[in-house]
Design an enzyme around this catalytic site. Structure first.
Site, PDB file in Angstrom:
ATOM      1  CB  VAL A   1       0.251  -5.909   8.374  1.00 38.93           C
ATOM      2  CG1 VAL A   1      -1.260  -6.034   8.176  1.00 38.93           C
ATOM      3  CG2 VAL A   1       0.655  -4.441   8.435  1.00 38.93           C
TER       4      VAL A   1
ATOM      5  N   GLY B   1       6.597  -3.364   7.529  1.00 40.60           N
ATOM      6  CA  GLY B   1       7.239  -2.143   7.101  1.00 40.60           C
ATOM      7  C   GLY B   1       8.005  -1.530   8.241  1.00 40.60           C
ATOM      8  N   GLY B   2       8.417  -0.280   8.064  1.00 39.36           N
ATOM      9  CA  GLY B   2       9.248   0.368   9.057  1.00 39.36           C
ATOM     10  C   GLY B   2       8.551   0.603  10.376  1.00 39.36           C
ATOM     11  CG  MET B   3       6.475   3.531  11.500  1.00 39.11           C
ATOM     12  SD  MET B   3       7.364   3.697  13.052  1.00 39.11           S
ATOM     13  CE  MET B   3       5.998   3.760  14.195  1.00 39.11           C
TER      14      MET B   3
ATOM     15  N   GLY C   1       2.347  -8.672   5.791  1.00 34.67           N
ATOM     16  CA  GLY C   1       3.424  -7.805   5.342  1.00 34.67           C
ATOM     17  C   GLY C   1       4.053  -7.107   6.527  1.00 34.67           C
TER      18      GLY C   1
ATOM     19  CG  ASP D   1       3.727   6.654   3.820  1.00 33.66           C
ATOM     20  OD1 ASP D   1       4.467   7.030   2.891  1.00 33.66           O
ATOM     21  OD2 ASP D   1       3.777   5.519   4.310  1.00 33.66           O
TER      22      ASP D   1
END
Length: 620
Positions: free
Chosen positions: A37, A32-34, A30, A146
C-alpha cells in the site's frame, strides 16, 4: 507501518515508470500478504489516494492477478460513509493495482496497541459504525472475510470508523499457503465456519466483529495459541471465555452483546449488521443509565452551560491562534487545520433555547451549530466535571474588573501557550514527555487527563512543584504569574503522521487576582511608607518652614505609590516572557531526552545540583 525505504529501489523505480503521468508515489504506508500500500497523488484529479499494488511475485500467476482485480472492482461498487471508496482497479506496465481513498488517521489496531483497552462508549461507537458498513455490504452479497482491527481506519478529523480491504482478503484462506504474518493477522478473528472451510455469509463477519470488541474492551483476544493451527482449532471447537470473566469492569449489557457475537452456531448470533448495531445502541443506553444512577448527571444548569460554551470557544480560539502563528512562521507552506465536523448523534436542537436546565447533548449541539469544534466542547465539559461541586468552570471576572485588570496589567492575554514540533510519532513523543517532565529537575505531577487519551486529543494536566532548591525550573510560572498548573496536548501535524506538535499551556486567569493583590499591597506599602516618612519629615519642617512644605511631602508619597502601580504592567509582561521561556525550555528538554534515548537507549541523567559555597557540616 512500513516506510518507503522498505520498498526495493528497483521495484519502486519500475512502479513509478509504470504509473507516470497518472499517480505520483510519495511513500509506502504498509504491506501485507496480498499487496503493498502506497501513498500517492492522483495527478489528474489532484487528490491523495492509497494505491494497493499486487507484488510482482503474485502478479505472475494470471489467476491470482485476475482475482485481485475482480474483487477490487467488486469493492468499488460499495458506496457508504463507513467504507473506504475504491476509485479504480486497473493494470499498467504489468502491475495490477487499485486506487482507494486515503484516510488521514490511524487503524483501530494501532489505537489498541498504543492505548490498551478502550472506553466502552468509544468501542460501542466504532462497532456500530462498522456494523452499519457490514450490513450495507452484506445486503449486496459481499462478505468481507477479513474483518480485523487493522482493517478498520479511524479518521483523525472526524474520528469516523472506516472499513477497508473489502473482498480483497478472500484471495487465500488456507493457512498453509499464506505467509505467517498474514495468517497471524487474520486467524484470531476467523469464525468457526471460516476456520473449517465451510460456506460463509455475513454472520461470519459479525463473529469477527465480536472478536474485535472482545479485544478492544479487554486488551486480550478470545483465543490464544502457540501455533496458527491451534488457534484455528480453538475457534472451531472451543467455547470462548465470557467477556466479563476477562474484564469484569465491562458493563454487563455490552458484554452480553459481544458474547452473543461469539456464539459457535451462526444462527445463535445476530442475523444482520443492523440488528447488531441496534443491540449496541441499547447497551449504550444501559451504560448511560447506570452512570446516572451512580451519581452522574446528564443536564447542566444555565450557568454551567454558558461556562461550557464560553470555555469551548476560548479553547478553539487558542487553537486558531496557534495555527495562525504556524502559518506565519511557515510562509513557504500554507498549513490548513483539518475541517472538523460533528457526527450525527441523533440529538435535536429544539431544546437549545436557554432554560434553567440543559441536556448535555443539547449543549454540545448548540456549540457545534455555532461553529465550535466538538473536540473543544468535550474538553470544556471534562474541565467542568473535574471541578469540585459548586466551583465555577473558570475563575471569571465581572466586566468592570476585567477592564480594570487589563488596564493595570497592560494586557488582555489570559492564556500563554508554547508549541514545538517533534519529528517523531505521537506515541514516541508522549513517552518522552512522561520521562522528562515527571523526572528531575522538572518534577511535574500528573493530576488528570481531560478529553480522553492524550493520543486522541486529550489534555494532560500537571501540578507544578513548590520551590525546593536552587535548581528549580518554574520560578516565574509558579511565583511570577502565580499559575499552579500546566496543560500539555499533542496533535498530529496535518499531512505528516511521522511528526507531531506538543503544546504547553498555562491559564493566566488562575493568578490574576494574586498578581493584582500583590501589586496593590506593594503600592499601598509604598504610599503608606512614603506618607509616614513625609509626615515625620514634615513635622520637623513645619517648625522651620511652616505648613507650605507638608503638602509637597505628602504628594511625594502619593507619587511613589503611583510609580509602583505604573510599574505593574511592564513587570507583569516581563514575567510572562520569563514564564514562556520556562515552558520553551521544558519542551526543549523533552526533545533532548528523545534524541538521547534514540542514541543511547536510555534517558540522560538529570543535571547535578549546584554546589553550596559553604563547607559541608561534618557531624562526628
Amino acid at each position: 507501518m512500513s516506510n518507503l525505504s522498505e520498498t526495493p529501489p528497483t521495484e519502486l523505480a519500475a512502479l513509478r515508470v509504470a504509473l507516470r503521468g497518472q499517480y505520483a508515489i510519495q511513500r509506502e504506508l504498509g504491506r501485507g500478504g496480498m499487496g503493498i500500500v502506497l501513498l500517492a497523488r492522483d495527478e489528474r484529479l489532484d487528490r491523495a489516494v492509497a494505491l494497493k499494488v499486487l507484488p510482482p511475485a503474485l502478479a505472475e500467476a494470471g489467476e491470482t492477478r485476475e482475482r485481485f482485480l475482480r474483487e477490487a472492482r467488486m469493492a468499488a461498487q460499495l458506496s457508504h460513509p463507513n467504507i473506504v471508496p475504491v476509485y479504480r482497479a486497473d493494470e499498467l506496465g504489468g502491475y495490477a493495482f487499485f486506487a482507494m481513498g486515503f484516510v488521514e488517521g490511524e487503524s483501530l489496531g494501532d489505537r489498541i496497541r498504543d492505548r490498551g483497552s478502550l472506553p466502552a462508549a468509544e468501542v460501542v461507537r466504532v462497532l456500530r459504525e462498522v456494523a452499519w458498513a457490514l450490513a450495507y455490504a452484506h445486503a449486496r452479497g459481499i462478505v468481507h472475510r477479513d474483518v480485523k482491527p487493522d482493517n478498520i481506519l479511524l479518521e483523525r478529523a472526524s474520528n469516523r470508523a472506516i472499513v477497508t480491504d473489502f473482498g480483497i482478503a478472500r484471495a487465500d484462506f488456507n493457512p498453509a499457503l499464506t505467509q505467517d504474518g498474514y495468517v497471524l493477522g487474520t486467524i484470531h478473528y476467523m469464525s468457526p465456519e471460516q476456520a473449517s472451510g465451510d460456506v460463509l455469509d455475513g454472520r461470519s463477519d459479525l463473529y469477527a466483529l465480536g472478536c474485535i470488541g472482545f479485544y478492544a474492551l479487554s486488551g486480550r483476544l478470545p483465543f490464544e495459541g502457540a501455533s496458527p493451527q491451534a488457534i484455528l482449532v480453538a475457534h472451531a471447537t472451543k467455547e470462548p471465555p465470557t467477556l466479563r470473566s476477562i474484564a469484569p469492569d465491562v458493563p454487563a449489557a455490552l458484554a452480553a452483546v459481544i458474547d452473543r457475537c461469539l456464539r459457535k452456531r451462526p444462527d445463535d448470533r445476530f442475523a444482520t449488521g443492523e440488528e447488531l448495531a441496534d443491540a449496541l445502541a441499547k447497551a449504550l443506553e444501559h451504560i448511560e443509565h447506570d452512570v446516572r444512577d451512580a451519581g452522574g448527571k446528564d443536564t447542566l444548569n444555565s450557568d454551567d452551560a454558558m461556562a461550557v460554551w464560553r470555555r469551548a470557544a476560548e479553547l478553539q480560539a487558542e487553537a486558531a491562534a496557534r495555527l495562525e502563528t504556524r502559518m506565519r512562521a511557515n510562509d513557504t507552506r500554507a498549513l490548513a487545520a483539518p475541517h472538523e465536523t460533528a457526527a450525527d448523534h441523533g440529538a435535536g436542537t429544539e431544546s437549545a433555547t436557554p432554560t434553567d436546565a440543559y441536556r448535555l447533548r443539547d449543549v454540545e449541539a448548540a456549540a457545534i451549530e455555532a461553529g465550535i469544534s466538538q473536540r473543544f466542547v468535550a474538553l470544556a465539559l471534562d474541565e467542568l466535571r473535574a471541578k469540585p461541586s459548586g466551583q465555577a468552570l473558570t475563575p471569571s471576572l465581572s466586566p468592570r474588573r476585567e477592564r480594570l485588570t487589563t488596564r493595570l496589567l497592560g494586557t488582555a492575554q489570559r492564556t500563554l501557550s508554547v508549541s514545538r514540533t517533534f519529528r517523531a510519532p505521537a506515541r514516541t513523543v508522549l513517552q518522552s514527555l512522561g520521562r522528562t517532565l515527571q523526572g528531575s529537575p522538572w518534577s511535574l505531577a500528573l493530576r488528570d487527563t481531560l478529553g480522553g487519551h492524550p493520543l486522541d486529543g486529550g489534555v494532560l494536566v500537571f501540578d507544578l512543584p513548590a520551590m525546593s532548591d536552587s535548581n528549580y525550573k518554574w520560578t516565574y510560572t509558579r511565583y511570577g504569574v502565580y499559575v499552579p498548573q500546566v496543560r500539555v496536548s499533542l496533535s498530529a501535524t496535518p499531512g505528516d503522521p511521522r511528526s507531531c506538535e506538543v503544546t504547553m499551556t498555562i491559564d493566566l486567569r488562575r493568578g490574576l487576582m494574586a498578581n493584582i493583590a500583590s501589586w496593590l499591597a506593594v503600592s499601598s506599602a509604598s504610599s503608606v511608607g512614603g506618607g509616614v516618612v513625609g509626615l515625620a519629615v514634615g513635622k520637623k519642617m513645619l517648625a522651620l518652614a511652616g505648613a507650605a512644605l507638608v503638602g509637597p511631602m505628602l504628594g511625594g508619597a502619593i507619587v511613589l505609590g503611583g510609580v509602583a502601580i505604573a510599574s505593574v504592567a511592564p513587570i507583569y509582561r516581563w514575567g510572562l516572557r520569563k514564564a514562556e521561556d520556562e515552558l520553551s525550555t521544558a519542551l526543549a528538554a523533552v526533545d533532548v531526552t528523545m534524541r538521547a534515548f534514540d542514541i543511547f537507549g536510555e534517558t540522560p541523567p538529570p543535571p547535578p545540583l549546584p554546589r553550596s559555597q559553604n563547607p559541608p557540616l561534618i557531624v562526628p
